[in-house]
Scaffold this motif. Structure first.
Motif, PDB file in Angstrom:
ATOM      1  N   MET A   1      15.141  72.995  36.343  1.00  0.00           N
ATOM      2  CA  MET A   1      13.874  72.969  35.661  1.00  0.00           C
ATOM      3  C   MET A   1      13.844  71.727  34.785  1.00  0.00           C
ATOM      4  SD  MET A   1      12.183  76.268  33.818  1.00  0.00           S
ATOM      5  CE  MET A   1      13.205  77.346  34.770  1.00  0.00           C
ATOM      6  N   ASP A   2      12.692  71.097  34.700  1.00  0.00           N
ATOM      7  CA  ASP A   2      12.557  69.856  33.955  1.00  0.00           C
ATOM      8  C   ASP A   2      11.887  70.119  32.615  1.00  0.00           C
ATOM      9  OD1 ASP A   2      12.612  67.124  33.403  1.00  0.00           O
ATOM     10  OD2 ASP A   2      10.649  66.809  34.314  1.00  0.00           O
ATOM     11  N   LEU A   3      12.676  70.177  31.546  1.00  0.00           N
ATOM     12  CA  LEU A   3      12.167  70.359  30.192  1.00  0.00           C
ATOM     13  C   LEU A   3      11.741  68.993  29.663  1.00  0.00           C
ATOM     14  CD1 LEU A   3      11.786  72.397  27.848  1.00  0.00           C
ATOM     15  CD2 LEU A   3      14.099  71.809  27.122  1.00  0.00           C
ATOM     16  N   GLN A   4      10.533  68.922  29.052  1.00  0.00           N
ATOM     17  CA  GLN A   4       9.993  67.642  28.588  1.00  0.00           C
ATOM     18  C   GLN A   4       9.385  67.796  27.204  1.00  0.00           C
ATOM     19  OE1 GLN A   4       6.939  66.642  31.388  1.00  0.00           O
ATOM     20  NE2 GLN A   4       8.256  67.008  33.150  1.00  0.00           N
ATOM     21  N   LEU A   5       9.411  66.702  26.459  1.00  0.00           N
ATOM     22  CA  LEU A   5       8.691  66.618  25.199  1.00  0.00           C
ATOM     23  C   LEU A   5       7.273  66.213  25.534  1.00  0.00           C
ATOM     24  CD1 LEU A   5       8.880  66.683  22.090  1.00  0.00           C
ATOM     25  CD2 LEU A   5       9.490  64.269  22.179  1.00  0.00           C
ATOM     26  N   LYS A   6       6.291  67.041  25.182  1.00  0.00           N
ATOM     27  CA  LYS A   6       4.900  66.770  25.558  1.00  0.00           C
ATOM     28  C   LYS A   6       4.388  65.468  24.952  1.00  0.00           C
ATOM     29  CE  LYS A   6       0.327  68.828  25.748  1.00  0.00           C
ATOM     30  NZ  LYS A   6      -0.517  69.943  25.339  1.00  0.00           N
ATOM     31  N   GLU A   7       4.858  65.116  23.767  1.00  0.00           N
ATOM     32  CA  GLU A   7       4.383  63.928  23.082  1.00  0.00           C
ATOM     33  C   GLU A   7       4.848  62.653  23.770  1.00  0.00           C
ATOM     34  OE1 GLU A   7       5.536  66.646  21.615  1.00  0.00           O
ATOM     35  OE2 GLU A   7       3.852  67.241  20.371  1.00  0.00           O
ATOM     36  N   GLY A   8       5.796  62.729  24.666  1.00  0.00           N
ATOM     37  CA  GLY A   8       6.299  61.556  25.377  1.00  0.00           C
ATOM     38  C   GLY A   8       7.794  61.416  25.225  1.00  0.00           C
ATOM     39  N   LYS A   9       8.420  60.850  26.219  1.00  0.00           N
ATOM     40  CA  LYS A   9       9.864  60.691  26.212  1.00  0.00           C
ATOM     41  C   LYS A   9      10.286  59.698  25.135  1.00  0.00           C
ATOM     42  CE  LYS A   9      13.711  59.965  29.282  1.00  0.00           C
ATOM     43  NZ  LYS A   9      14.159  59.669  30.623  1.00  0.00           N
ATOM     44  N   ASP A  10      11.370  60.021  24.448  1.00  0.00           N
ATOM     45  CA  ASP A  10      11.961  59.165  23.420  1.00  0.00           C
ATOM     46  C   ASP A  10      11.006  58.842  22.285  1.00  0.00           C
ATOM     47  OD1 ASP A  10      14.307  59.106  24.917  1.00  0.00           O
ATOM     48  OD2 ASP A  10      13.651  57.354  26.045  1.00  0.00           O
ATOM     49  N   GLU A  11      10.072  59.728  22.011  1.00  0.00           N
ATOM     50  CA  GLU A  11       9.149  59.533  20.899  1.00  0.00           C
ATOM     51  C   GLU A  11       9.803  60.000  19.599  1.00  0.00           C
ATOM     52  OE1 GLU A  11       5.865  58.459  20.426  1.00  0.00           O
ATOM     53  OE2 GLU A  11       6.014  57.622  22.421  1.00  0.00           O
ATOM     54  N   VAL A  12       9.481  59.321  18.521  1.00  0.00           N
ATOM     55  CA  VAL A  12       9.872  59.784  17.198  1.00  0.00           C
ATOM     56  C   VAL A  12       8.701  60.607  16.686  1.00  0.00           C
ATOM     57  CG1 VAL A  12      10.436  59.105  14.848  1.00  0.00           C
ATOM     58  CG2 VAL A  12      11.348  57.799  16.776  1.00  0.00           C
ATOM     59  N   ILE A  13       8.943  61.845  16.339  1.00  0.00           N
ATOM     60  CA  ILE A  13       7.899  62.753  15.883  1.00  0.00           C
ATOM     61  C   ILE A  13       7.700  62.539  14.386  1.00  0.00           C
ATOM     62  CG2 ILE A  13       7.174  65.165  15.767  1.00  0.00           C
ATOM     63  CD1 ILE A  13       7.588  64.044  18.642  1.00  0.00           C
ATOM     64  N   PRO A  14       6.483  62.108  13.953  1.00  0.00           N
ATOM     65  CA  PRO A  14       6.260  61.795  12.539  1.00  0.00           C
ATOM     66  C   PRO A  14       5.955  63.021  11.677  1.00  0.00           C
ATOM     67  CG  PRO A  14       4.305  61.285  13.797  1.00  0.00           C
ATOM     68  CD  PRO A  14       5.341  61.742  14.782  1.00  0.00           C
ATOM     69  N   ALA A  15       6.141  64.198  12.217  1.00  0.00           N
ATOM     70  CA  ALA A  15       5.930  65.432  11.458  1.00  0.00           C
ATOM     71  C   ALA A  15       6.911  66.470  11.990  1.00  0.00           C
ATOM     72  CB  ALA A  15       4.488  65.915  11.629  1.00  0.00           C
ATOM     73  N   GLY A  16       6.980  67.609  11.369  1.00  0.00           N
ATOM     74  CA  GLY A  16       7.918  68.636  11.801  1.00  0.00           C
ATOM     75  C   GLY A  16       7.391  69.511  12.909  1.00  0.00           C
ATOM     76  N   HIS A  17       6.391  69.034  13.662  1.00  0.00           N
ATOM     77  CA  HIS A  17       5.767  69.824  14.721  1.00  0.00           C
ATOM     78  C   HIS A  17       5.856  69.074  16.033  1.00  0.00           C
ATOM     79  CE1 HIS A  17       2.341  70.941  17.289  1.00  0.00           C
ATOM     80  NE2 HIS A  17       2.626  72.157  16.870  1.00  0.00           N
ATOM     81  N   PHE A  18       6.315  69.759  17.094  1.00  0.00           N
ATOM     82  CA  PHE A  18       6.357  69.145  18.417  1.00  0.00           C
ATOM     83  C   PHE A  18       6.178  70.210  19.486  1.00  0.00           C
ATOM     84  CE2 PHE A  18      10.680  69.878  16.976  1.00  0.00           C
ATOM     85  CZ  PHE A  18      11.269  70.550  18.042  1.00  0.00           C
ATOM     86  N   ASN A  19       5.863  69.763  20.704  1.00  0.00           N
ATOM     87  CA  ASN A  19       5.604  70.657  21.834  1.00  0.00           C
ATOM     88  C   ASN A  19       6.581  70.355  22.965  1.00  0.00           C
ATOM     89  OD1 ASN A  19       2.982  71.840  20.839  1.00  0.00           O
ATOM     90  ND2 ASN A  19       2.459  69.681  20.858  1.00  0.00           N
ATOM     91  N   LEU A  20       7.094  71.411  23.564  1.00  0.00           N
ATOM     92  CA  LEU A  20       7.958  71.271  24.736  1.00  0.00           C
ATOM     93  C   LEU A  20       7.257  71.917  25.924  1.00  0.00           C
ATOM     94  CD1 LEU A  20      11.363  72.232  23.112  1.00  0.00           C
ATOM     95  CD2 LEU A  20      10.646  69.952  23.810  1.00  0.00           C
TER      96      LEU A  20
END
Length: 154
Positions: free
Chosen positions: A1-20
């Motif tokens: 299964m391919d787990l991904q960061l929705k915001e984009g690969k190798d992105e630095v998240i500027p807040a404490g919220h992210f989507n997988l």
């Protein structure tokens, strides 16, 4: 299964919220009776179709998060449904976090995703807040002055 960061690969998240997300792929599905045929979804691309199909089952039952790539100390274990394809996570402080999907036997069933959380500096936050508050007060003051002038002229 391919787990991904929705915001984009190798992105630095500027807040404490992210989507997988973990889209459906042909080989991940454990049931074939619910598969959608090509004509069932109209003109949607297959990538969109895969994300929208929610009746196909996968083997993952939990998402684990750790601050170590080895997962020797798991900080969060989140149960997921066998048809779930995405999750939103919040409340993370600055740092690097690793996420991976696991099955009921506690065996990994996806790749490891690295998420780097780096909050905006508090100086920047206060500058933006004070600028917005100042503009708001100027607007309210302008509206109040206009109302009083209009009442005096009437």
């Amino acid at each position: 299964m391919d787990l991904q960061l929705k915001e984009g690969k190798d992105e630095v998240i500027p807040a404490g919220h992210f989507n997988l997300i973990w889209p459906v792929s042909e080989d991940d599905s454990t049931t074939s009776e619910h598969q959608v045929s090509e004509g069932d979804r109209g003109d949607q691309s297959s990538a969109i179709k895969d994300v929208l199909v929610d009746d196909e089952h996968h083997s993952a039952t939990q998402l684990k998060l750790s601050s170590e790539q080895s997962f020797s100390q798991v900080s969060h274990t989140i149960r997921i449904h066998s048809t779930q394809r995405a999750i939103s996570l919040t409340g993370f402080s600055n740092g690097v976090y690793y996420a991976q999907l696991f099955n009921a036997d506690d065996q990994p069933v996806s790749n490891i995703v690295s998420v780097k959380v780096e909050h905006h500096s508090m100086f920047k936050v206060w500058v933006i807040f004070i600028s917005g508050a100042t503009l708001f007060l100027i607007l309210i003051g302008y509206m109040v002055v206009k109302v009083f002038r209009h009442k005096e002229e009437a």
